[in-house]
Design an enzyme around this catalytic site. Structure first.
Site, mmCIF file in Angstrom:
data_model
loop_
_atom_site.group_PDB
_atom_site.id
_atom_site.type_symbol
_atom_site.label_atom_id
_atom_site.label_comp_id
_atom_site.label_asym_id
_atom_site.label_seq_id
_atom_site.Cartn_x
_atom_site.Cartn_y
_atom_site.Cartn_z
ATOM 1 N N GLU A 31 59.971 46.391 46.722
ATOM 2 C CA GLU A 31 58.735 46.559 45.940
ATOM 3 C C GLU A 31 58.095 45.198 45.697
ATOM 4 O OE1 GLU A 31 61.144 48.220 42.890
ATOM 5 O OE2 GLU A 31 60.897 46.498 41.559
ATOM 6 N N LYS A 51 56.717 41.792 44.039
ATOM 7 C CA LYS A 51 57.154 40.932 42.944
ATOM 8 C C LYS A 51 55.885 40.478 42.224
ATOM 9 C CE LYS A 51 60.065 36.881 42.042
ATOM 10 N NZ LYS A 51 59.265 36.440 40.925
ATOM 11 N N ASP A 61 53.443 38.619 39.756
ATOM 12 C CA ASP A 61 53.458 37.267 39.221
ATOM 13 C C ASP A 61 52.732 37.218 37.882
ATOM 14 O OD1 ASP A 61 53.964 34.621 39.098
ATOM 15 O OD2 ASP A 61 52.469 34.002 40.564
ATOM 16 N N TYR A 118 59.452 47.836 36.176
ATOM 17 C CA TYR A 118 60.131 47.905 37.460
ATOM 18 C C TYR A 118 61.656 47.953 37.390
ATOM 19 C CZ TYR A 118 59.559 42.961 36.325
ATOM 20 O OH TYR A 118 59.517 41.763 35.671
ATOM 21 N N LYS A 148 60.334 35.370 48.655
ATOM 22 C CA LYS A 148 59.149 34.669 48.165
ATOM 23 C C LYS A 148 58.144 34.484 49.295
ATOM 24 C CE LYS A 148 58.865 32.870 44.577
ATOM 25 N NZ LYS A 148 59.305 32.170 43.422
ATOM 26 N N CYS A 185 28.880 7.242 29.795
ATOM 27 C CA CYS A 185 28.634 8.144 30.922
ATOM 28 C C CYS A 185 28.701 7.366 32.241
ATOM 29 C CB CYS A 185 27.267 8.794 30.765
ATOM 30 S SG CYS A 185 26.809 9.747 32.211
ATOM 31 N N CYS A 228 24.848 7.415 33.680
ATOM 32 C CA CYS A 228 23.703 6.739 33.052
ATOM 33 C C CYS A 228 24.111 5.697 32.023
ATOM 34 C CB CYS A 228 22.772 7.761 32.408
ATOM 35 S SG CYS A 228 23.479 8.551 30.964
ATOM 36 N N CYS A 275 27.899 13.792 27.931
ATOM 37 C CA CYS A 275 26.778 12.853 27.944
ATOM 38 C C CYS A 275 25.588 13.647 27.435
ATOM 39 C CB CYS A 275 26.526 12.386 29.377
ATOM 40 S SG CYS A 275 24.939 11.548 29.536
ATOM 41 N N CYS A 319 19.910 12.032 32.180
ATOM 42 C CA CYS A 319 21.012 11.433 32.927
ATOM 43 C C CYS A 319 20.946 11.891 34.390
ATOM 44 C CB CYS A 319 22.322 11.867 32.267
ATOM 45 S SG CYS A 319 23.755 11.626 33.298
HETATM 46 S S1 IVH Z 1 63.742 42.940 38.892
HETATM 47 C C1 IVH Z 1 67.604 41.294 37.193
HETATM 48 N N1 IVH Z 1 61.475 43.516 39.963
HETATM 49 O O1 IVH Z 1 60.412 38.008 38.691
HETATM 50 C C2 IVH Z 1 66.556 41.920 37.952
HETATM 51 N N2 IVH Z 1 61.652 41.474 38.748
HETATM 52 O O2 IVH Z 1 61.521 35.423 39.484
HETATM 53 C C3 IVH Z 1 65.426 42.241 37.099
HETATM 54 N N3 IVH Z 1 59.562 40.199 38.621
HETATM 55 O O3 IVH Z 1 62.524 37.586 35.956
HETATM 56 C C4 IVH Z 1 64.179 41.813 37.672
HETATM 57 N N4 IVH Z 1 58.340 41.629 39.796
HETATM 58 O O4 IVH Z 1 60.200 38.755 35.542
HETATM 59 C C5 IVH Z 1 62.167 42.612 39.238
HETATM 60 N N5 IVH Z 1 59.485 44.178 40.942
HETATM 61 C C6 IVH Z 1 60.167 43.298 40.225
HETATM 62 C C7 IVH Z 1 59.588 42.123 39.724
HETATM 63 C C8 IVH Z 1 60.369 41.223 38.984
HETATM 64 C C9 IVH Z 1 58.333 40.492 39.112
HETATM 65 C C10 IVH Z 1 59.866 38.982 37.856
HETATM 66 C C11 IVH Z 1 60.860 39.157 36.722
HETATM 67 C C12 IVH Z 1 61.965 38.191 37.066
HETATM 68 C C13 IVH Z 1 61.267 37.192 37.932
HETATM 69 C C14 IVH Z 1 62.211 36.391 38.765
#
Ligand code: IVH
Length: 714
Positions: free
Chosen positions: A139, A141, A143, A252, A349, A443, A446, A461, A466
């Site tokens: 799934e 990740k 951010d 998640y 990543k 500035c 000027c 400024c 200017c």
């Molecule tokens: S699972 C111990 N699933 O990424 C496992 N984490 O870099 C629990 N994160 O600390 C985390 N998307 O805050 C999981 N689909 C996802 C996620 C996810 C983002 C974050 C989470 C974690 C961090 C690690």
């Protein structure tokens, strides 16, 4: 999740409840008779709106239901329950957040960066479990900012930040304002008494951009990326402010779940991770239900991760990778955890949008409003396919906070289409030769002394003449959002300024074309084109002229509001601060800024000059304006072939109509382009008329305003 049958029932109830007024609720028994239904109906519409993005009632009707519930609760406060939809925006300020211990440690994730890392992970899992092929769920990740949510007896009782993983901060009241977090959910139907869920608070990328634009206009430092904006927002002291930020949450992972006897349900009753995601989705949470894929073996995992890496920019939220989890929860125990991460999951990543490079020097740029911004010139470095050679250091406080010095090695990030940003200084790499950054007292353009009004973070400024500001103002005047003079871009304005052809905005309308023809790179044709573009700009609608004037805090939205209430730009000279404040979305600061602008002699003279040069400062005479769309509201969905959505919307507005972004019963037409989104479905549900692009073109083709013709291809 609501079954089809339940939904029909709730829609029926919605209709009945919409007919009830607060005067009909006389006794507590009257209130009791409807309050549970009312709450359930509101929760249902929240789910349709926030989780499915596919509402079935108008905002107006929703507000009516909500208002009724609030009134009933005011009349009979003893009926207020902690999970009532009205309890989302808690009042009262918290000074600091109390600390709370998580039920299960909030571990981090191990990282992988390539196929080999993933294959190693798979080998380790196979060794520990003895399986030949392992089933994984994969799934996105997200951010954003990590959170944990605890529900007991179906009620949301506590929400916390990650903190150090063992102890976090209690931010329950703030999280209650996020509508994708249900205040109650029917966990009991799955035999769950108490549950802890992990998730992420996010801001959509487009909204993030808007927030930053507004912050810049207000003179506040922009957020570096959506993650920082989300993390900063959930820790705001005032839940009311949090509610304004447009936060969303995805969940998640279930990290703790027990039945009424205290038995653990993870791995016994809740067996598979993808199942747990489905349960969460069915209970009304936003979870990666649609995005999750169950993969047999690591090859499928690698393939799926690659697919997402390709489309990461199309996703509305910022992603920094994928998470690969062993799908069988019963295996978690066997695989165990380290002090840092579980051995049953790994993050894949995406290619970093970060890089380290060195600061060569710092220059100070003066913007159109006089704000002085420090900009670091860098040794060029590639970040996510783009070469970055300079980065804004935002303001003096930012430099101090991060202790940035000339010669420093710095970590730069470029998230999505966001401007690059200094994450931190690599202090370990310092040699002692780095030089502190001296903020100028005067500035750089000027020489006038810079000023920093109390409470502001930016040095300015204040000399209106200017040169740096003058050039920036001309660039802005000619830009796409303002007078849209094609061929008079930033580089050309600078060049004409250096040559003395442009000294002020009105000079744009008396350019020495004969001289320009003789410049290198210019010919008969390009000069003709420039002349034509300049001429055409004289007849732009006045909201564009107002935008182009570059009044502080007045962007294109406010300019439109102003234009709707006046006939000529000069009319604004007669408006008082109070009158300006009475307009929609204009507060005191903006009103004051507009008032000051129109009470400055130089500005008044500039407008007079523009007028005498033929720039239209009044709306076209009524008879000239086409009003074929008077009172009609349009919504566009999907891509158009003829032109950009902005141009189509502008045409609608110029023909007297309104172009909005959300469909309601009041929408007259939904124009459906290629690959339409949820607005199409919503239009069908509400019975709003939909037309295709061809039908739209038929309606407008004889009425397209002259200056827009070149932007449309029919
Ligand atoms: S699972 C111990 N699933 O990424 C496992 N984490 O870099 C629990 N994160 O600390 C985390 N998307 O805050 C999981 N689909 C996802 C996620 C996810 C983002 C974050 C989470 C974690 C961090 C690690």
């Amino acid at each position: 999740m609501f079954t089809e049958e339940k939904q029909r029932e709730l829609i029926q109830k919605t209709k009945q409840l919409l007919d009830i007024t607060i005067d009909q609720i006389k006794t507590i028994d009257d209130a009791k008779a409807i309050i549970d239904d009312l709450r359930e109906v509101i929760r249902y519409h929240d789910w349709r709106y926030y989780v499915l993005a596919n509402p079935v009632i108008s905002d107006y009707e929703y507000d009516k239901l909500f208002h009724l519930l609030k009134k009933i609760e005011q009349k009979f406060p003893e009926l207020i329950t902690p999970d009532s939809p009205t309890q989302r925006v808690a009042s009262g300020l918290t000074k600091e957040f109390p600390q709370v211990k998580h039920l299960a440690p909030m571990l981090s994730l191990d990282n992988s960066y390539n196929e080999e890392d993933l294959r190693d992970f798979d080998r380790r899992v196979k060794e520990a479990t003895g399986f030949e092929t392992v089933e994984y769920s994969v799934e996105p990740k997200f951010d954003g900012a990590g959170i944990s949510l605890v529900y007991e007896d179906n009620l949301f009782i506590r929400g916390a930040t990650r903190g150090d993983g063992i102890v976090g901060e209690d931010i329950t009241n703030n999280l209650k304002t996020i509508k994708t977090i249900p205040l109650s959910a029917d966990f009991k139907s799955y035999g769950i008494k108490k549950i802890e869920i992990r998730g992420e608070v996010l801001i959509r990328k487009d909204l993030f951009k808007k927030i930053n634009q507004e912050r810049l206009e207000e003179g506040l430092p922009p957020f570096a990326n959506p993650r920082n904006a989300a993390a900063g927002s959930i820790r705001l002291q005032d839940p009311k402010e949090v509610a304004k930020r447009g936060l969303e949450a995805f969940v998640y992972q279930i990290t703790y779940a027990v039945d009424p006897e205290g038995n653990n349900l993870l791995g016994t009753k809740i067996k598979k991770h993808n199942e747990s995601i489905r349960i969460l989705y069915e209970l009304g949470f936003r979870s990666p239900f649609k995005e999750i894929k169950v993969c047999r073996g690591i090859d499928e995992v690698i393939d799926y991760c690659r697919q997402w890496q390709e489309k990461r920019d199309e996703y509305p939220y910022e992603l920094d990778g994928m998470v690969v989890k062993v799908n069988d929860i019963a295996l978690y125990e066997k695989l165990g955890v380290t002090s840092h991460h579980p051995r049953w999951a790994i993050a894949f990543k995406f290619k970093a949008r970060q890089a380290t490079t060195r600061i060569i020097k710092v220059v100070f740029q003066v913007g159109r409003t006089g704000a002085v911004t420090p900009v670091a010139k860098l040794e060029p470095v590639e970040i996510g396919g783009v070469t970055v050679s300079s980065v804004s250091l935002i303001n003096e406080d930012f430099i101090k906070e991060k202790d940035i010095r000339i010669g420093d090695l710095v970590l730069i990030e470029r998230a999505g289409d966001v401007i690059p940003y200094v994450v931190k200084v690599i202090t370990e790499a310092r040699t002692g030769k780095e030089k502190p950054i001296e903020f100028p007292k005067n500035c750089p353009s000027c020489g006038s002394p810079l000023v920093k009004p109390p409470g502001e973070a930016v040095w300015r400024c204040v000399n209106i003449n200017c040169p740096a500001q003058v050039v920036e103002r001309m660039i802005y005047f000619a830009s796409k959002d303002a007078m849209d003079i094609r061929g008079l871009g930033e580089a050309i304005v600078r060049k004409f300024y250096e040559l003395g052809y442009l000294k002020s905005i009105p000079d744009i309308y008396r350019l020495p074309y004969e001289k320009i023809k003789k410049l290198e790179g210019w010919g008969e044709k390009s000069v003709e084109n420039l002349k034509k573009a300049v001429e055409e700009s004289k007849h732009r609608p006045i909201n564009r002229l107002i935008t182009g004037l570059g009044i502080r805090y007045v962007g294109k939205v406010t300019a439109k509001t102003l234009a709707e209430h006046i006939r000529c730009v000069e009319d604004l000279e007669k408006w008082s601060v109070e009158e300006l404040e009475s307009l929609p979305d204009i507060g005191y600061v903006v009103a004051r800024s507009i008032y000051d602008f129109f009470h400055n002699e130089q500005n008044i003279n500039m407008i007079k000059e523009l007028k005498s040069l033929g720039v239209q400062t009044c709306k076209e005479k009524e008879e000239k304006v086409q009003h074929i769309f008077d009172g009609k509201t349009f919504v566009f969905t999907g891509a158009l072939k003829c032109c950009s959505r902005e141009v189509a919307q502008e045409i609608v507005e110029r023909l007297g109509g309104h172009a909005t972004n959300s469909v309601s019963r009041k929408t007259s037409y939904v124009v459906v382009g290629e690959n339409p989104g949820s607005k199409f479905r919503k239009a069908q549900q509400l019975g709003v008329k939909t037309i295709n692009e061809e039908q739209f073109i038929q309606m407008i083709k004889d009425h397209i305003p002259e200056d827009l013709k070149e932007h449309i291809n029919i």
